[in-house]
Write an enzyme that holds these catalytic residues in place. Structure first.
Site, PDB file in Angstrom:
ATOM      1  N   ASN A 114      17.326  72.010   6.175  1.00 52.62           N
ATOM      2  CA  ASN A 114      18.106  72.792   7.142  1.00 52.62           C
ATOM      3  C   ASN A 114      19.587  72.853   6.800  1.00 52.62           C
ATOM      4  OD1 ASN A 114      18.270  70.022   7.670  1.00 52.62           O
ATOM      5  ND2 ASN A 114      18.802  70.354   9.818  1.00 52.62           N
ATOM      6  N   GLY A 129      36.706  27.443  42.461  1.00 49.41           N
ATOM      7  CA  GLY A 129      37.446  26.926  43.609  1.00 49.41           C
ATOM      8  C   GLY A 129      36.464  26.338  44.621  1.00 49.41           C
ATOM      9  N   TYR A 163      10.313  65.493   8.131  1.00 53.30           N
ATOM     10  CA  TYR A 163      11.587  65.744   8.795  1.00 53.30           C
ATOM     11  C   TYR A 163      11.593  67.177   9.297  1.00 53.30           C
ATOM     12  CZ  TYR A 163      16.390  66.860   9.789  1.00 53.30           C
ATOM     13  OH  TYR A 163      17.532  67.291  10.428  1.00 53.30           O
ATOM     14  N   ASP A 216      35.713  40.457  37.572  1.00 51.53           N
ATOM     15  CA  ASP A 216      34.843  39.605  36.755  1.00 51.53           C
ATOM     16  C   ASP A 216      33.751  38.932  37.606  1.00 51.53           C
ATOM     17  OD1 ASP A 216      36.320  37.656  38.043  1.00 51.53           O
ATOM     18  OD2 ASP A 216      36.815  36.525  36.231  1.00 51.53           O
ATOM     19  N   ARG A 219      38.948  33.174  27.787  1.00 52.92           N
ATOM     20  CA  ARG A 219      37.712  32.479  27.430  1.00 52.92           C
ATOM     21  C   ARG A 219      36.651  33.391  26.806  1.00 52.92           C
ATOM     22  NH1 ARG A 219      37.575  29.768  33.322  1.00 52.92           N
ATOM     23  NH2 ARG A 219      38.991  31.520  33.676  1.00 52.92           N
ATOM     24  N   ASN A 239      33.497  34.461  32.923  1.00 50.39           N
ATOM     25  CA  ASN A 239      34.717  34.063  32.218  1.00 50.39           C
ATOM     26  C   ASN A 239      34.495  33.952  30.716  1.00 50.39           C
ATOM     27  OD1 ASN A 239      36.306  33.765  34.616  1.00 50.39           O
ATOM     28  ND2 ASN A 239      35.152  31.900  35.021  1.00 50.39           N
TER      29      ASN A 239
HETATM   30  C1  UD1 Z   1      38.908  32.443  40.587  1.00 53.84           C
HETATM   31  C2  UD1 Z   1      39.315  31.778  41.913  1.00 53.84           C
HETATM   32  C3  UD1 Z   1      38.301  30.683  42.233  1.00 53.84           C
HETATM   33  C4  UD1 Z   1      36.922  31.278  42.321  1.00 53.84           C
HETATM   34  C5  UD1 Z   1      36.568  32.057  41.053  1.00 53.84           C
HETATM   35  C6  UD1 Z   1      35.307  32.845  41.272  1.00 53.84           C
HETATM   36  C7  UD1 Z   1      41.751  31.938  42.032  1.00 53.84           C
HETATM   37  C8  UD1 Z   1      43.029  31.180  41.925  1.00 53.84           C
HETATM   38  N1  UD1 Z   1      40.636  31.231  41.789  1.00 53.84           N
HETATM   39  O1  UD1 Z   1      39.003  31.472  39.552  1.00 53.84           O
HETATM   40  O2  UD1 Z   1      38.622  30.096  43.472  1.00 53.84           O
HETATM   41  O3  UD1 Z   1      35.959  30.252  42.523  1.00 53.84           O
HETATM   42  O4  UD1 Z   1      37.605  33.005  40.707  1.00 53.84           O
HETATM   43  O5  UD1 Z   1      34.867  33.479  40.086  1.00 53.84           O
HETATM   44  O6  UD1 Z   1      41.768  33.105  42.349  1.00 53.84           O
HETATM   45  N2  UD1 Z   1      43.708  38.060  37.841  1.00 53.84           N
HETATM   46  C9  UD1 Z   1      44.710  38.992  37.843  1.00 53.84           C
HETATM   47  N3  UD1 Z   1      45.988  38.595  37.559  1.00 53.84           N
HETATM   48  C10 UD1 Z   1      46.296  37.306  37.292  1.00 53.84           C
HETATM   49  C11 UD1 Z   1      45.278  36.352  37.289  1.00 53.84           C
HETATM   50  C12 UD1 Z   1      43.992  36.748  37.574  1.00 53.84           C
HETATM   51  O7  UD1 Z   1      44.478  40.186  38.082  1.00 53.84           O
HETATM   52  O8  UD1 Z   1      47.488  37.038  37.071  1.00 53.84           O
HETATM   53  C13 UD1 Z   1      42.339  38.488  38.139  1.00 53.84           C
HETATM   54  C14 UD1 Z   1      41.391  38.311  36.980  1.00 53.84           C
HETATM   55  O9  UD1 Z   1      41.337  39.492  36.181  1.00 53.84           O
HETATM   56  C15 UD1 Z   1      40.064  38.048  37.677  1.00 53.84           C
HETATM   57  C16 UD1 Z   1      40.477  37.361  38.965  1.00 53.84           C
HETATM   58  O10 UD1 Z   1      41.838  37.690  39.172  1.00 53.84           O
HETATM   59  O11 UD1 Z   1      39.405  39.250  37.988  1.00 53.84           O
HETATM   60  C17 UD1 Z   1      40.273  35.846  38.922  1.00 53.84           C
HETATM   61  O12 UD1 Z   1      41.021  35.282  37.876  1.00 53.84           O
HETATM   62  P1  UD1 Z   1      40.438  34.158  36.912  1.00 53.84           P
HETATM   63  O13 UD1 Z   1      41.512  33.697  36.025  1.00 53.84           O
HETATM   64  O14 UD1 Z   1      39.183  34.622  36.295  1.00 53.84           O
HETATM   65  O15 UD1 Z   1      40.152  33.003  37.983  1.00 53.84           O
HETATM   66  P2  UD1 Z   1      39.006  31.891  37.978  1.00 53.84           P
HETATM   67  O16 UD1 Z   1      39.522  30.708  37.240  1.00 53.84           O
HETATM   68  O17 UD1 Z   1      37.734  32.460  37.572  1.00 53.84           O
HETATM   69 CA    CA Z   2      37.009  34.407  36.856  1.00 55.05          CA
END
Ligand code: UD1
Ligand code: CA
Length: 457
Positions: A386, A139, A366, A103, A15, A227
């Site tokens: 210079n 979530g 300068y 994030d 995103r 995001n």
């Molecule tokens: C996630 C939470 C959600 C919460 C929100 C808060 C889950 C399933 N959902 O949703 O409940 O309200 O964050 O901001 O966790 N990541 C990985 N590997 C992956 C997928 C994700 O390392 O395969 C990491 C991402 O880099 C990120 C975090 O996990 O730091 C969350 O992933 P993201 O896809 O941003 O989840 P959200 O939809 O924001």
């Molecule tokens: Ca997120």
């Protein structure tokens, strides 16, 4: 009790619509990941793990000189639960694990400490929740009849009724390592995104009768997940608001805290006044009573008591002594040292230049690789030449020297104490003390000169 922290940073960040990995996007001039790592360090964990995947190489290169992070590769981004699972082999069975999302950059150490403590007290899962009027995309925390946490339902999997819930998951969670590993093993990917959700361990824990504690934060900024770039800007503003409040509490007047940007650290004495649109970068130190005018950029510099900076001035890598006045529209580049009560006016550029106390360069000059003594006057249009196309050379000017306007000073050059340089001069050789140097064509006045006549058509 051993604490190990896992920071999740492997997600695609689709995103953001960016070539850059999401967690390298900056808040206050530093990657989001750096903010989260720094907060994690405040808890003094025995180990700090970061799970990377999308853009892993770029991220690891950026942190090549950060020895305290152990990097874990998540080759395929199969979800946040899958990501945590990748880090588990490197974690001691006795540890409590704290999971952070790279994030969610503004979470505070106190919130994390409370989360870890809650997991420790009850030996179960603790998570941080927040109440928000805009829960879209997050979530939802489903509570049971007694107010206990029953499950986390992701936005895309939620029923309309669940979507109306305003309590959301921040992503921060703590649990004993063995319990976390066991619960993760039970998580499937039968959901709207086909991912292994970390959040599903909550339902699993509840089903197994394991205590789940939901801690609500009251600072809405702490839960802000980034995001997309709209949320990035929102996080930036919240971060800057905190910086602005800290500066004001420390005795700095900000003309408008909403137009203040600190991308580094600020130390300031009493009664400094910072006008609108000022950007401070790196390490900035201000003495007492320093005034910075509108729309200035100050980077890695030290400004002593009573220094005044007029609008639209750029100061980088400079040391400015008491009572000096700079700007408007001046540019001080690295290696500039201005003595007490010096004056640098509009459209003056300095680089690796030292000006003694009371010296003035009030307009259009300068001064590069230049060492100017005390109480000198540098006229408008003065240029230190210079650079000969290959090397840089120095101009050394003594005390009480008067440099007339539009002087061209060809370095290497010495101009000794009390010398006087005539306006419009090109000076290529040493000027001895108290001498007048004039290096320009003599003026001729031509009598009886006729202007060109208009041509007849
Ligand atoms: C996630 C939470 C959600 C919460 C929100 C808060 C889950 C399933 N959902 O949703 O409940 O309200 O964050 O901001 O966790 N990541 C990985 N590997 C992956 C997928 C994700 O390392 O395969 C990491 C991402 O880099 C990120 C975090 O996990 O730091 C969350 O992933 P993201 O896809 O941003 O989840 P959200 O939809 O924001
Ligand atoms: Ca997120």
């Amino acid at each position: 009790m051993a604490l190990e922290v896992i920071v999740l940073a492997a997600g695609q960040g689709t995103r953001m619509r960016s070539k850059r990995p999401k967690v390298l996007h900056e808040i206050g001039g530093r990657p989001m990941l750096s903010h989260v790592l720094e907060t994690a360090r405040a808890l003094a964990p025995t180990r700090l793990h970061a799970v990377v995947g999308a853009g892993a190489e770029e991220i690891r290169a950026r942190y090549a000189s950060t020895p305290d992070v152990s990097w874990v590769e998540q080759e395929e981004q199969l979800g946040s639960g899958h990501a945590v699972l990748q880090a588990m082999p490197g974690i001691s069975d006795e540890a409590t694990v704290l999971v952070l999302y790279a994030d969610v950059p503004l979470v505070g150490a106190a919130t994390l400490e409370a989360c870890v403590a809650a997991s420790g007290e009850r030996g179960g899962v603790a998570l941080v929740t927040a109440d928000t009027p805009t829960p879209d995309g997050l979530g939802r925390i489903v509570r049971d009849a007694d107010g206990g946490v029953a499950a986390i339902v992701e936005d895309r999997d939620a029923t309309d009724g669940q979507r109306a819930i305003t309590e959301v998951n921040t992503g921060i969670l703590a649990a004993p390592a063995t319990l976390l590993g066991r619960l993760l093993g039970e998580v499937g990917n039968d959901n709207a995104q086909g991912e292994y959700y970390l959040t599903d361990i909550v339902g699993g824990a509840v089903a197994a009768g394991i205590p789940v504690t939901g801690l609500a934060t009251d600072d809405p900024g702490e839960m802000l997940g980034v995001n997309d770039r709209v949320q990035l800007a929102e996080a930036e503003r919240r971060y800057q608001r905190r910086n602005a409040e800290a500066a004001m509490r420390a005795g700095v007047t900000l003309r408008d805290p909403a137009r203040f940007d600190l991308r580094g650290t600020l130390r300031a004495g009493e009664d400094c006044v910072i006008d609108v649109g000022v950007v401070l970068e790196g390490r900035v130190e201000l003495g007492a009573d320093v005034r910075v005018g509108a729309h200035c950029v100050v980077r890695d510099s030290v400004l002593a008591d009573g220094v005044t900076v007029e609008p639209h001035t750029v100061i980088d890598g400079a040391r400015i002594d008491r009572g000096a006045a700079v700007g408007p529209f001046a540019r001080l580049r690295p290696g500039t040292e201005l003595g007490e009560d010096t004056r640098i006016g509009n459209f003056v550029e300095t680089k690796k230049a030292r000006l003694g106390a009371g010296t003035k360069a009030s307009h259009l000059a300068y001064l590069g690789d230049a060492f100017v003594g005390e109480r000198c006057n540098v006229g408008a249009g003065t240029i230190t030449c210079n650079y000969d196309g290959v090397d840089k050379h120095e101009t050394r000017i003594g005390d009480e020297v008067f440099v007339g306007t539009n002087a061209t000073l060809v370095a290497p050059l010495d101009v000794e104490d009390g010398a006087y340089i005539g306006a419009g001069s090109t000076i290529t050789t040493r000027v001895a003390a108290e001498h007048l140097a004039v290096g320009r064509a003599r003026q001729r006045n031509i009598k009886g000169w006729k202007p060109p006549a208009k041509r007849k058509r």
